[in-house]
Write a protein that holds these residues in place. Structure first.
Motif, PDB file in Angstrom:
ATOM      1  N   LEU A  23      50.002  41.866  47.891  1.00 63.03           N
ATOM      2  CA  LEU A  23      48.945  40.899  47.598  1.00 63.03           C
ATOM      3  C   LEU A  23      48.413  41.101  46.175  1.00 63.03           C
ATOM      4  CD1 LEU A  23      47.014  38.657  48.521  1.00 63.03           C
ATOM      5  CD2 LEU A  23      45.500  40.447  49.380  1.00 63.03           C
ATOM      6  N   MET A  24      48.173  42.344  45.806  1.00 63.42           N
ATOM      7  CA  MET A  24      47.674  42.614  44.448  1.00 63.42           C
ATOM      8  C   MET A  24      48.724  42.242  43.398  1.00 63.42           C
ATOM      9  SD  MET A  24      44.608  43.390  44.697  1.00 63.42           S
ATOM     10  CE  MET A  24      44.391  43.666  42.962  1.00 63.42           C
ATOM     11  N   GLY A  25      49.985  42.502  43.696  1.00 64.35           N
ATOM     12  CA  GLY A  25      51.051  42.101  42.769  1.00 64.35           C
ATOM     13  C   GLY A  25      51.094  40.594  42.584  1.00 64.35           C
ATOM     14  N   ALA A  26      50.905  39.866  43.688  1.00 62.29           N
ATOM     15  CA  ALA A  26      50.886  38.400  43.604  1.00 62.29           C
ATOM     16  C   ALA A  26      49.683  37.913  42.802  1.00 62.29           C
ATOM     17  CB  ALA A  26      50.867  37.801  45.016  1.00 62.29           C
ATOM     18  N   LEU A  27      48.527  38.564  42.985  1.00 61.02           N
ATOM     19  CA  LEU A  27      47.337  38.181  42.210  1.00 61.02           C
ATOM     20  C   LEU A  27      47.538  38.464  40.721  1.00 61.02           C
ATOM     21  CD1 LEU A  27      44.420  39.377  44.531  1.00 61.02           C
ATOM     22  CD2 LEU A  27      45.020  37.026  43.926  1.00 61.02           C
ATOM     23  N   TYR A  28      48.127  39.616  40.402  1.00 61.64           N
ATOM     24  CA  TYR A  28      48.404  39.923  38.990  1.00 61.64           C
ATOM     25  C   TYR A  28      49.341  38.871  38.409  1.00 61.64           C
ATOM     26  CZ  TYR A  28      46.160  44.477  38.543  1.00 61.64           C
ATOM     27  OH  TYR A  28      45.246  45.482  38.436  1.00 61.64           O
ATOM     28  N   TRP A  29      50.377  38.487  39.177  1.00 64.45           N
ATOM     29  CA  TRP A  29      51.322  37.486  38.708  1.00 64.45           C
ATOM     30  C   TRP A  29      50.629  36.138  38.520  1.00 64.45           C
ATOM     31  CZ3 TRP A  29      52.882  32.975  41.158  1.00 64.45           C
ATOM     32  CH2 TRP A  29      53.935  32.302  40.543  1.00 64.45           C
ATOM     33  N   ALA A  30      49.781  35.744  39.474  1.00 65.55           N
ATOM     34  CA  ALA A  30      49.099  34.447  39.403  1.00 65.55           C
ATOM     35  C   ALA A  30      48.155  34.382  38.213  1.00 65.55           C
ATOM     36  CB  ALA A  30      48.333  34.186  40.703  1.00 65.55           C
ATOM     37  N   MET A  31      47.539  35.499  37.872  1.00 66.74           N
ATOM     38  CA  MET A  31      46.608  35.519  36.730  1.00 66.74           C
ATOM     39  C   MET A  31      47.314  35.882  35.429  1.00 66.74           C
ATOM     40  SD  MET A  31      43.140  37.071  38.514  1.00 66.74           S
ATOM     41  CE  MET A  31      43.639  38.731  38.386  1.00 66.74           C
ATOM     42  N   ASP A  32      48.647  36.027  35.482  1.00 71.53           N
ATOM     43  CA  ASP A  32      49.472  36.353  34.329  1.00 71.53           C
ATOM     44  C   ASP A  32      49.006  37.645  33.648  1.00 71.53           C
ATOM     45  OD1 ASP A  32      51.671  35.940  32.732  1.00 71.53           O
ATOM     46  OD2 ASP A  32      50.573  34.743  31.250  1.00 71.53           O
ATOM     47  N   LEU A  33      48.762  38.681  34.476  1.00 70.82           N
ATOM     48  CA  LEU A  33      48.368  39.992  33.976  1.00 70.82           C
ATOM     49  C   LEU A  33      49.495  40.981  34.193  1.00 70.82           C
ATOM     50  CD1 LEU A  33      44.774  40.215  35.510  1.00 70.82           C
ATOM     51  CD2 LEU A  33      45.359  39.747  33.131  1.00 70.82           C
ATOM     52  N   THR A  34      49.470  42.029  33.395  1.00 71.78           N
ATOM     53  CA  THR A  34      50.415  43.120  33.639  1.00 71.78           C
ATOM     54  C   THR A  34      49.699  44.226  34.401  1.00 71.78           C
ATOM     55  OG1 THR A  34      49.865  44.144  31.531  1.00 71.78           O
ATOM     56  CG2 THR A  34      51.749  42.640  31.546  1.00 71.78           C
ATOM     57  N   SER A  35      50.473  45.080  35.001  1.00 69.19           N
ATOM     58  CA  SER A  35      49.909  46.196  35.765  1.00 69.19           C
ATOM     59  C   SER A  35      49.092  47.090  34.829  1.00 69.19           C
ATOM     60  CB  SER A  35      51.042  47.006  36.395  1.00 69.19           C
ATOM     61  OG  SER A  35      50.541  48.146  37.022  1.00 69.19           O
ATOM     62  N   PRO A  36      47.953  47.615  35.306  1.00 69.86           N
ATOM     63  CA  PRO A  36      47.125  48.449  34.433  1.00 69.86           C
ATOM     64  C   PRO A  36      47.775  49.790  34.091  1.00 69.86           C
ATOM     65  CG  PRO A  36      46.224  48.404  36.645  1.00 69.86           C
ATOM     66  CD  PRO A  36      47.353  47.423  36.604  1.00 69.86           C
ATOM     67  N   ALA A  37      48.772  50.198  34.823  1.00 70.28           N
ATOM     68  CA  ALA A  37      49.460  51.459  34.533  1.00 70.28           C
ATOM     69  C   ALA A  37      50.951  51.257  34.775  1.00 70.28           C
ATOM     70  CB  ALA A  37      48.934  52.560  35.445  1.00 70.28           C
ATOM     71  N   PRO A  38      51.784  51.942  33.999  1.00 69.53           N
ATOM     72  CA  PRO A  38      53.222  51.863  34.271  1.00 69.53           C
ATOM     73  C   PRO A  38      53.500  52.380  35.685  1.00 69.53           C
ATOM     74  CG  PRO A  38      52.802  52.973  32.189  1.00 69.53           C
ATOM     75  CD  PRO A  38      51.472  52.768  32.853  1.00 69.53           C
ATOM     76  N   PRO A  39      54.488  51.841  36.369  1.00 64.46           N
ATOM     77  CA  PRO A  39      54.736  52.232  37.755  1.00 64.46           C
ATOM     78  C   PRO A  39      54.896  53.741  37.959  1.00 64.46           C
ATOM     79  CG  PRO A  39      56.044  50.317  37.205  1.00 64.46           C
ATOM     80  CD  PRO A  39      55.392  50.778  35.933  1.00 64.46           C
ATOM     81  N   LEU A  40      55.657  54.407  37.087  1.00 60.73           N
ATOM     82  CA  LEU A  40      55.853  55.846  37.265  1.00 60.73           C
ATOM     83  C   LEU A  40      54.541  56.602  37.088  1.00 60.73           C
ATOM     84  CD1 LEU A  40      57.760  58.138  37.846  1.00 60.73           C
ATOM     85  CD2 LEU A  40      58.283  58.247  35.407  1.00 60.73           C
ATOM     86  N   LEU A  41      53.741  56.208  36.133  1.00 58.61           N
ATOM     87  CA  LEU A  41      52.460  56.869  35.909  1.00 58.61           C
ATOM     88  C   LEU A  41      51.520  56.621  37.091  1.00 58.61           C
ATOM     89  CD1 LEU A  41      50.735  58.507  33.949  1.00 58.61           C
ATOM     90  CD2 LEU A  41      50.002  56.359  32.933  1.00 58.61           C
ATOM     91  N   GLY A  42      51.518  55.405  37.616  1.00 60.51           N
ATOM     92  CA  GLY A  42      50.690  55.097  38.777  1.00 60.51           C
ATOM     93  C   GLY A  42      51.104  55.898  40.004  1.00 60.51           C
TER      94      GLY A  42
END
Length: 83
Positions: A23-42
């Motif tokens: 759900l959060m990934g879909a919201l980030y995509w809908a708002m055209d945002l990138t993840s706040p942290a790289p996946p490995l770092l997260g």
């Protein structure tokens, strides 16, 4: 609680967590945002949180290493002392 119940509970929590992530990934995509942290770092941060929680729980539930209390004296037990 049985092993099957424990596994079922874990799978339910894991499924809810995964769904929340989707759900959060879909919201980030809908708002055209990138993840706040790289996946490995997260994931590294999440692993640290989980390990820290486990360590704190282990320390809290560790049996106390204390000397046993001395046995009560006869006066404390309320019985008369025999000479």
């Amino acid at each position: 609680m049985s092993a099957a119940g424990t596994t079922r509970g874990f799978l339910r929590k894991a499924g809810l967590s995964f769904a929340a992530g989707l759900l959060m990934g879909a919201l980030y995509w809908a708002m055209d945002l990138t993840s706040p942290a790289p996946p490995l770092l997260g994931l590294t941060g999440l692993a640290g949180i989980v390990l820290g929680e486990r360590a704190a729980t282990a320390v809290r539930h560790r049996p106390a290493r204390r000397r046993p209390a001395p046995p009560p004296s006869a006066a404390e037990e309320g019985t008369p002392r025999v000479p």
